[in-house]
Scaffold this motif. Structure first.
Motif, PDB file in Angstrom:
ATOM      1  N   TYR A 158      34.786  29.959  78.899  1.00  0.00           N
ATOM      2  CA  TYR A 158      34.706  28.920  79.933  1.00  0.00           C
ATOM      3  C   TYR A 158      34.559  27.542  79.292  1.00  0.00           C
ATOM      4  O   TYR A 158      35.252  26.591  79.660  1.00  0.00           O
ATOM      5  N   VAL A 159      33.647  27.427  78.349  1.00  0.00           N
ATOM      6  CA  VAL A 159      33.417  26.147  77.677  1.00  0.00           C
ATOM      7  C   VAL A 159      34.673  25.728  76.902  1.00  0.00           C
ATOM      8  O   VAL A 159      35.073  24.562  76.925  1.00  0.00           O
ATOM      9  N   ASP A 160      35.323  26.675  76.264  1.00  0.00           N
ATOM     10  CA  ASP A 160      36.525  26.386  75.485  1.00  0.00           C
ATOM     11  C   ASP A 160      37.658  25.867  76.372  1.00  0.00           C
ATOM     12  O   ASP A 160      38.421  24.990  75.963  1.00  0.00           O
ATOM     13  N   ARG A 161      37.764  26.373  77.592  1.00  0.00           N
ATOM     14  CA  ARG A 161      38.789  25.873  78.524  1.00  0.00           C
ATOM     15  C   ARG A 161      38.625  24.377  78.756  1.00  0.00           C
ATOM     16  O   ARG A 161      39.598  23.626  78.780  1.00  0.00           O
ATOM     17  N   VAL A 162      37.379  23.965  78.946  1.00  0.00           N
ATOM     18  CA  VAL A 162      37.117  22.548  79.208  1.00  0.00           C
ATOM     19  C   VAL A 162      37.417  21.722  77.958  1.00  0.00           C
ATOM     20  O   VAL A 162      37.995  20.635  78.049  1.00  0.00           O
ATOM     21  N   ARG A 163      37.071  22.242  76.791  1.00  0.00           N
ATOM     22  CA  ARG A 163      37.387  21.541  75.542  1.00  0.00           C
ATOM     23  C   ARG A 163      38.894  21.343  75.406  1.00  0.00           C
ATOM     24  O   ARG A 163      39.350  20.274  75.005  1.00  0.00           O
ATOM     25  N   LYS A 164      39.667  22.389  75.715  1.00  0.00           N
ATOM     26  CA  LYS A 164      41.127  22.297  75.605  1.00  0.00           C
ATOM     27  C   LYS A 164      41.695  21.292  76.599  1.00  0.00           C
ATOM     28  O   LYS A 164      42.581  20.511  76.259  1.00  0.00           O
ATOM     29  N   ARG A 165      41.181  21.299  77.831  1.00  0.00           N
ATOM     30  CA  ARG A 165      41.647  20.313  78.819  1.00  0.00           C
ATOM     31  C   ARG A 165      41.321  18.904  78.365  1.00  0.00           C
ATOM     32  O   ARG A 165      42.138  17.985  78.493  1.00  0.00           O
TER      33      ARG A 165
END
Length: 74
Positions: free
Chosen positions: A55-62
């Motif tokens: 979940y946290v990684d998704r936000v980092r990628k966005r």
């Protein structure tokens, strides 16, 4: 502070815009807090730490895509 209106913060101290943005954004927000390590987030949601990290990684990628778009003049 920096345009943040403390009167519009929910009972748990989370801005309503963060809560409305979705689980991944809320996980990333929690991760920025002093108490919000991956294990705490996983426990809060009743999920495995690996899922919380995704979940946290998704936000980092966005965020990286947004920064790249801004830097590229898009």
């Amino acid at each position: 502070m920096n345009g943040f209106d403390e009167e519009r913060v929910g009972a748990d101290g989370v801005p309503p815009a963060i809560i409305q943005a979705g689980r991944d954004t809320l996980c990333a927000y929690f991760h920025t807090q002093s108490y919000g390590d991956i294990n705490w987030i996983a426990s809060y949601y009743g999920i495995k730490p690996e899922r919380a990290e995704r979940y946290v990684d998704r936000v980092r990628k966005r965020a990286a895509k947004i920064r790249k778009g801004v830097a590229g003049g898009v």
